[in-house]
Design an enzyme around this catalytic site. Structure first.
Site, PDB file in Angstrom:
ATOM      1  N   TYR A   1      -1.645  -0.044  11.098  1.00 28.35           N
ATOM      2  CA  TYR A   1      -1.917  -0.742   9.905  1.00 28.35           C
ATOM      3  C   TYR A   1      -0.764  -0.476   9.203  1.00 28.35           C
ATOM      4  CZ  TYR A   1      -3.055  -1.309   5.190  1.00 28.35           C
ATOM      5  OH  TYR A   1      -3.490  -1.806   3.544  1.00 28.35           O
TER       6      TYR A   1
ATOM      7  N   ASP B   1     -11.660  13.549  14.430  1.00 27.16           N
ATOM      8  CA  ASP B   1     -10.847  13.162  13.419  1.00 27.16           C
ATOM      9  C   ASP B   1     -10.279  11.775  13.894  1.00 27.16           C
ATOM     10  OD1 ASP B   1      -9.541  13.071  11.019  1.00 27.16           O
ATOM     11  OD2 ASP B   1      -8.383  14.951  11.657  1.00 27.16           O
ATOM     12  N   ARG B   2      -9.695  11.097  12.643  1.00 27.04           N
ATOM     13  CA  ARG B   2      -9.020   9.747  13.220  1.00 27.04           C
ATOM     14  C   ARG B   2      -7.585  10.130  13.872  1.00 27.04           C
ATOM     15  NH1 ARG B   2      -7.887   6.393   7.777  1.00 27.04           N
ATOM     16  NH2 ARG B   2      -9.776   5.225   8.349  1.00 27.04           N
TER      17      ARG B   2
ATOM     18  N   TYR C   1     -14.645  12.395   9.109  1.00 21.23           N
ATOM     19  CA  TYR C   1     -13.695  12.566  10.099  1.00 21.23           C
ATOM     20  C   TYR C   1     -13.221  13.968   9.897  1.00 21.23           C
ATOM     21  CZ  TYR C   1     -13.496   7.434  10.549  1.00 21.23           C
ATOM     22  OH  TYR C   1     -13.926   6.223  10.469  1.00 21.23           O
TER      23      TYR C   1
ATOM     24  N   THR D   1       0.785  -1.124   0.116  1.00 20.57           N
ATOM     25  CA  THR D   1       0.041  -0.070   0.244  1.00 20.57           C
ATOM     26  C   THR D   1       0.733   1.215   0.299  1.00 20.57           C
ATOM     27  OG1 THR D   1      -1.676   1.318   1.344  1.00 20.57           O
ATOM     28  CG2 THR D   1      -0.269  -0.223   2.504  1.00 20.57           C
ATOM     29  N   ASP D   2       0.387   2.281  -0.487  1.00 19.05           N
ATOM     30  CA  ASP D   2       0.984   3.517  -0.429  1.00 19.05           C
ATOM     31  C   ASP D   2       1.265   3.973   0.857  1.00 19.05           C
ATOM     32  OD1 ASP D   2      -1.612   4.520  -0.206  1.00 19.05           O
ATOM     33  OD2 ASP D   2      -1.794   5.813  -1.639  1.00 19.05           O
ATOM     34  N   GLU D   3       0.502   3.673   1.915  1.00 18.89           N
ATOM     35  CA  GLU D   3       0.376   4.073   3.409  1.00 18.89           C
ATOM     36  C   GLU D   3       1.749   3.897   3.841  1.00 18.89           C
ATOM     37  OE1 GLU D   3      -2.890   3.659   5.801  1.00 18.89           O
ATOM     38  OE2 GLU D   3      -4.355   3.762   4.132  1.00 18.89           O
TER      39      GLU D   3
ATOM     40  N   GLY E   1      -3.883  10.236  14.505  1.00 14.15           N
ATOM     41  CA  GLY E   1      -2.991  10.319  13.685  1.00 14.15           C
ATOM     42  C   GLY E   1      -3.330  10.174  12.162  1.00 14.15           C
ATOM     43  N   HIS E   2      -4.438  10.988  11.826  1.00 12.04           N
ATOM     44  CA  HIS E   2      -4.792  10.890  10.282  1.00 12.04           C
ATOM     45  C   HIS E   2      -3.974  11.384   9.279  1.00 12.04           C
ATOM     46  CE1 HIS E   2      -8.932  11.660   8.128  1.00 12.04           C
ATOM     47  NE2 HIS E   2      -8.245  10.755   7.536  1.00 12.04           N
TER      48      HIS E   2
HETATM   49  P1  NAD Z   1      -9.804  -6.777   2.687  1.00 12.99           P
HETATM   50  O1  NAD Z   1      -9.846  -6.485   4.213  1.00 12.99           O
HETATM   51  O2  NAD Z   1     -11.172  -6.798   2.007  1.00 12.99           O
HETATM   52  O3  NAD Z   1      -9.784  -8.521   2.775  1.00 12.99           O
HETATM   53  C1  NAD Z   1      -8.617  -9.223   3.311  1.00 12.99           C
HETATM   54  C2  NAD Z   1      -8.806 -10.930   3.053  1.00 12.99           C
HETATM   55  O4  NAD Z   1      -7.711 -11.195   3.835  1.00 12.99           O
HETATM   56  C3  NAD Z   1     -10.275 -11.150   3.686  1.00 12.99           C
HETATM   57  O5  NAD Z   1     -10.699 -12.190   2.760  1.00 12.99           O
HETATM   58  C4  NAD Z   1      -9.525 -12.109   4.980  1.00 12.99           C
HETATM   59  O6  NAD Z   1     -10.551 -13.002   5.112  1.00 12.99           O
HETATM   60  C5  NAD Z   1      -8.343 -12.527   4.423  1.00 12.99           C
HETATM   61  N1  NAD Z   1      -7.335 -12.795   5.808  1.00 12.99           N
HETATM   62  C6  NAD Z   1      -7.129 -11.869   6.806  1.00 12.99           C
HETATM   63  N2  NAD Z   1      -6.427 -12.347   7.580  1.00 12.99           N
HETATM   64  C7  NAD Z   1      -5.834 -13.587   7.070  1.00 12.99           C
HETATM   65  C8  NAD Z   1      -5.081 -14.677   7.725  1.00 12.99           C
HETATM   66  N3  NAD Z   1      -4.440 -14.697   8.683  1.00 12.99           N
HETATM   67  N4  NAD Z   1      -5.058 -15.786   6.780  1.00 12.99           N
HETATM   68  C9  NAD Z   1      -5.851 -16.003   5.721  1.00 12.99           C
HETATM   69  N5  NAD Z   1      -6.491 -15.055   5.433  1.00 12.99           N
HETATM   70  C10 NAD Z   1      -6.678 -13.708   5.831  1.00 12.99           C
HETATM   71  O7  NAD Z   1      -8.720  -6.327   2.251  1.00 12.99           O
HETATM   72  P2  NAD Z   1      -8.550  -5.527   0.651  1.00 12.99           P
HETATM   73  O8  NAD Z   1      -9.064  -4.159   0.853  1.00 12.99           O
HETATM   74  O9  NAD Z   1      -9.104  -6.417  -0.328  1.00 12.99           O
HETATM   75  O10 NAD Z   1      -6.975  -5.557   0.741  1.00 12.99           O
HETATM   76  C11 NAD Z   1      -6.142  -6.785   0.072  1.00 12.99           C
HETATM   77  C12 NAD Z   1      -4.749  -6.357   0.243  1.00 12.99           C
HETATM   78  O11 NAD Z   1      -4.332  -5.159  -0.479  1.00 12.99           O
HETATM   79  C13 NAD Z   1      -4.163  -6.126   1.814  1.00 12.99           C
HETATM   80  O12 NAD Z   1      -2.872  -6.756   1.757  1.00 12.99           O
HETATM   81  C14 NAD Z   1      -4.209  -4.484   1.516  1.00 12.99           C
HETATM   82  O13 NAD Z   1      -3.035  -4.077   2.654  1.00 12.99           O
HETATM   83  C15 NAD Z   1      -3.946  -4.056   0.250  1.00 12.99           C
HETATM   84  N6  NAD Z   1      -4.313  -3.006  -0.142  1.00 12.99           N
HETATM   85  C16 NAD Z   1      -5.395  -2.470  -0.056  1.00 12.99           C
HETATM   86  C17 NAD Z   1      -5.865  -1.368  -0.696  1.00 12.99           C
HETATM   87  C18 NAD Z   1      -7.455  -0.798  -0.550  1.00 12.99           C
HETATM   88  O14 NAD Z   1      -7.650   0.089  -0.925  1.00 12.99           O
HETATM   89  N7  NAD Z   1      -8.485  -1.623  -0.259  1.00 12.99           N
HETATM   90  C19 NAD Z   1      -4.941  -0.372  -1.483  1.00 12.99           C
HETATM   91  C20 NAD Z   1      -3.754  -1.016  -1.318  1.00 12.99           C
HETATM   92  C21 NAD Z   1      -3.159  -2.240  -0.781  1.00 12.99           C
HETATM   93  O1  DAU Z   2      -4.083   4.221   0.529  1.00  8.70           O
HETATM   94  C1  DAU Z   2      -4.293   2.684   0.500  1.00  8.70           C
HETATM   95  C2  DAU Z   2      -5.288   2.328   1.517  1.00  8.70           C
HETATM   96  O2  DAU Z   2      -6.314   2.802   1.550  1.00  8.70           O
HETATM   97  C3  DAU Z   2      -5.207   0.656   1.996  1.00  8.70           C
HETATM   98  O3  DAU Z   2      -3.763   0.323   2.207  1.00  8.70           O
HETATM   99  C4  DAU Z   2      -6.075   0.456   3.358  1.00  8.70           C
HETATM  100  O4  DAU Z   2      -6.441  -1.102   3.320  1.00  8.70           O
HETATM  101  C5  DAU Z   2      -7.647   0.991   2.940  1.00  8.70           C
HETATM  102  O5  DAU Z   2      -8.289   0.655   4.049  1.00  8.70           O
HETATM  103  C6  DAU Z   2      -7.209   2.406   2.506  1.00  8.70           C
HETATM  104  O6  DAU Z   2      -6.871   3.148   3.730  1.00  8.70           O
HETATM  105  P1  DAU Z   2      -7.959   4.677   4.168  1.00  8.70           P
HETATM  106  O7  DAU Z   2      -7.761   4.783   5.721  1.00  8.70           O
HETATM  107  O8  DAU Z   2      -7.428   5.608   3.430  1.00  8.70           O
HETATM  108  O9  DAU Z   2      -9.384   4.194   3.886  1.00  8.70           O
HETATM  109  P2  DAU Z   2     -10.660   4.471   4.546  1.00  8.70           P
HETATM  110  O10 DAU Z   2     -11.597   3.990   3.594  1.00  8.70           O
HETATM  111  O11 DAU Z   2     -10.687   3.810   5.987  1.00  8.70           O
HETATM  112  O12 DAU Z   2     -10.696   5.967   4.726  1.00  8.70           O
HETATM  113  C7  DAU Z   2     -10.630   6.964   3.577  1.00  8.70           C
HETATM  114  C8  DAU Z   2     -10.505   8.351   4.034  1.00  8.70           C
HETATM  115  O13 DAU Z   2     -11.798   8.776   4.541  1.00  8.70           O
HETATM  116  C9  DAU Z   2      -9.725   8.462   5.306  1.00  8.70           C
HETATM  117  O14 DAU Z   2      -9.200   9.741   5.232  1.00  8.70           O
HETATM  118  C10 DAU Z   2     -10.622   8.622   6.499  1.00  8.70           C
HETATM  119  C11 DAU Z   2     -11.982   9.129   5.858  1.00  8.70           C
HETATM  120  N1  DAU Z   2     -13.096   8.451   6.279  1.00  8.70           N
HETATM  121  C12 DAU Z   2     -13.299   6.999   6.404  1.00  8.70           C
HETATM  122  C13 DAU Z   2     -14.407   6.453   6.981  1.00  8.70           C
HETATM  123  C14 DAU Z   2     -14.400   5.015   7.126  1.00  8.70           C
HETATM  124  C15 DAU Z   2     -14.177   9.350   6.881  1.00  8.70           C
HETATM  125  O15 DAU Z   2     -14.006  10.680   6.925  1.00  8.70           O
HETATM  126  N2  DAU Z   2     -15.154   8.493   7.424  1.00  8.70           N
HETATM  127  C16 DAU Z   2     -15.405   7.240   7.551  1.00  8.70           C
HETATM  128  O16 DAU Z   2     -16.408   7.038   7.871  1.00  8.70           O
END
Ligand code: NAD
Ligand code: DAU
Length: 364
Positions: A161, A290-291, A218, A136-138, A293-294
């Site tokens: 995370y 706010d979250r 947030y 992730t970019d985070e 450490g947002h």
């Molecule tokens: P998600 O939370 O929707 O899915 C995670 C999956 O992993 C679930 O099916 C869960 O059951 C499984 N899992 C969790 N812990 C496990 C374990 N110990 N053993 C086996 N399975 C397990 O996540 P997502 O949003 O689909 O993200 C997938 C990957 O991509 C993650 O590694 C995340 O860090 C990365 N990522 C996500 C985003 C985003 O915006 N969602 C962006 C960049 C990278």
């Molecule tokens: O950048 C990639 C990441 O993006 C991934 O690695 C993570 O797995 C994925 O969850 C996501 O992280 P963020 O924290 O950026 O996503 P989230 O959807 O939780 O929040 C997006 C933005 O919106 C963030 O600035 C917090 C804000 N937010 C989020 C929620 C859930 C709100 O303002 N209100 C909310 O209810």
């Protein structure tokens, strides 16, 4: 190459399930094994359409289970040893990591190390095996109002995370440097699209607009995220798998920055339009504390992906967000199923005002 076996971890989650749909269509002669622990975020409904696909198999299991992982790599599960690993499995929600970071360290750091060891101990040095770590970019931390994350940006994670994802990346890097282990890392920006669990911003807002619930923003809603349609992420991962260089990092993003409040306004307008609602859903917007450490802003420089591997996003935000809303509107049963009894959503001052999901079932 035929008879290629691909181990996808976390394939029942949001991006993993989209990836399996994409990959089986793009590579009909490859066999996909989906290994997933089915935490609250994993849902086999996401894969119903390919349940009986002859080149798809599911194993319910945890990536930290060394014996199980060793068996999979030894070919003892009825398939040969996987040629490729696409490692998605992780705890993925920042807010949850603020409440309790333990599952993040266990799944994201230890789980990655268990997979690396099993692959290292099984894969012959000379073959074309690949371990792709989906990151992730985070891991780069937060940007001010200008600039972009490049692959050279120093790692500076701020949330538990992102620290756990950085730990995962650093183990992968160390295995490459120490053991010449065939690994590649991708780092993507925020994804949106079908099958995303409604704890993340876009599906949570769609869910709450549909149900006329408060829309928690947030802080001031001024934080910026760089949004990419999930199918474009899947295409990018496949491109890196086919053409990427071992030991390299590839940033993935769509040059699509939005302030959170602007996304929420847009979702209100689009959902209202599609449902022909008279009263604007913007009345539901609720500013909450706010979250902790947002991170202020994420923005990816994906020029390496474009120049070296020829990848660029196929979807505009306009088409992607419309497809996403349509998907949620056409899958109300899915939405009801993943939310009913699973979580209750409340605003609690004791958690610094962050939105807390109370998981009522499937809680570890
Ligand atoms: P998600 O939370 O929707 O899915 C995670 C999956 O992993 C679930 O099916 C869960 O059951 C499984 N899992 C969790 N812990 C496990 C374990 N110990 N053993 C086996 N399975 C397990 O996540 P997502 O949003 O689909 O993200 C997938 C990957 O991509 C993650 O590694 C995340 O860090 C990365 N990522 C996500 C985003 C985003 O915006 N969602 C962006 C960049 C990278
Ligand atoms: O950048 C990639 C990441 O993006 C991934 O690695 C993570 O797995 C994925 O969850 C996501 O992280 P963020 O924290 O950026 O996503 P989230 O959807 O939780 O929040 C997006 C933005 O919106 C963030 O600035 C917090 C804000 N937010 C989020 C929620 C859930 C709100 O303002 N209100 C909310 O209810």
């Amino acid at each position: 190459m035929t008879n290629v076996i691909v181990l996808v971890t976390g394939g029942a989650g949001f991006i993993g399930s989209n990836f399996i749909h994409y990959y089986l269509a793009a590579h009909p002669d490859h066999h996909v094994i989906n290994l997933d622990a089915l935490t609250y975020a994993g849902n086999l409904e996401n894969l119903k359409a390919i349940d009986s696909h002859p080149h798809y198999s599911f194993i319910k299991g945890d990536i930290t289970d060394r014996a199980l992982i060793a068996d999979i790599f030894a070919g003892k599960k009825g398939f040969g040893c996987p040629h490729y690993v696409i490692h998605f499995a992780a705890e993925s929600h920042v807010d949850r990591s603020i409440q309790d970071s333990s599952p993040f360290v266990i799944s994201n750091v230890l789980g990655t190390q268990v997979l690396l060891d099993a692959a290292k101990n099984t894969w012959p040095k000379t073959t074309q095996n690949r371990f792709l770590n989906v990151s992730t970019d985070e891991v780069y931390g937060s940007l001010e109002s200008t600039g972009y994350f490049t692959e050279q940006t120093p790692l500076s994670p701020n949330s538990p995370y992102s620290a756990s994802k950085t730990g995962s990346d650093l183990m992968v890097r160390a295995y490459f440097e120490t053991h010449q282990f065939p690994a590649i890392i991708t780092r993507c920006s925020n994804n949106y699209g079908p099958y995303q669990f409604p704890e993340k911003l876009i599906p949570l807002m769609i869910h709450n607009i549909l149900n006329e619930k408060p829309l928690p923003v947030y802080g001031q809603g001024a934080n910026v995220r760089d949004w990419l349609y999930v199918e474009d992420h899947c295409l990018a991962i496949d491109t890196v798998l086919q053409k990427g260089q071992l030991g390299q990092v590839y940033n993935i993003g769509g040059h699509n920055e939005w302030r959170n409040i602007d996304i929420v306004h847009l979702l209100c307008d689009l959902v209202d339009q599609k449902l022909e609602r008279k009263e604007s859903s913007k009345r539901l917007i609720t500013y909450v504390d706010d979250r902790k450490g947002h991170d202020l802003r994420y923005a990816i420089d994906a020029s390496k992906m474009q120049k070296e591997l020829g990848w660029s996003p196929q979807h505009t935000f306009e088409t992607g967000i419309s497809l996403t809303i349509d998907w949620y509107l056409s899958n109300l049963d899915w939405l009801a199923d993943v939310t009913s009894g699973v979580y209750e959503h409340y605003y609690d001052k004791t958690y610094g005002g962050s939105i807390v999901m109370k998981v009522a079932k499937n809680e570890c």
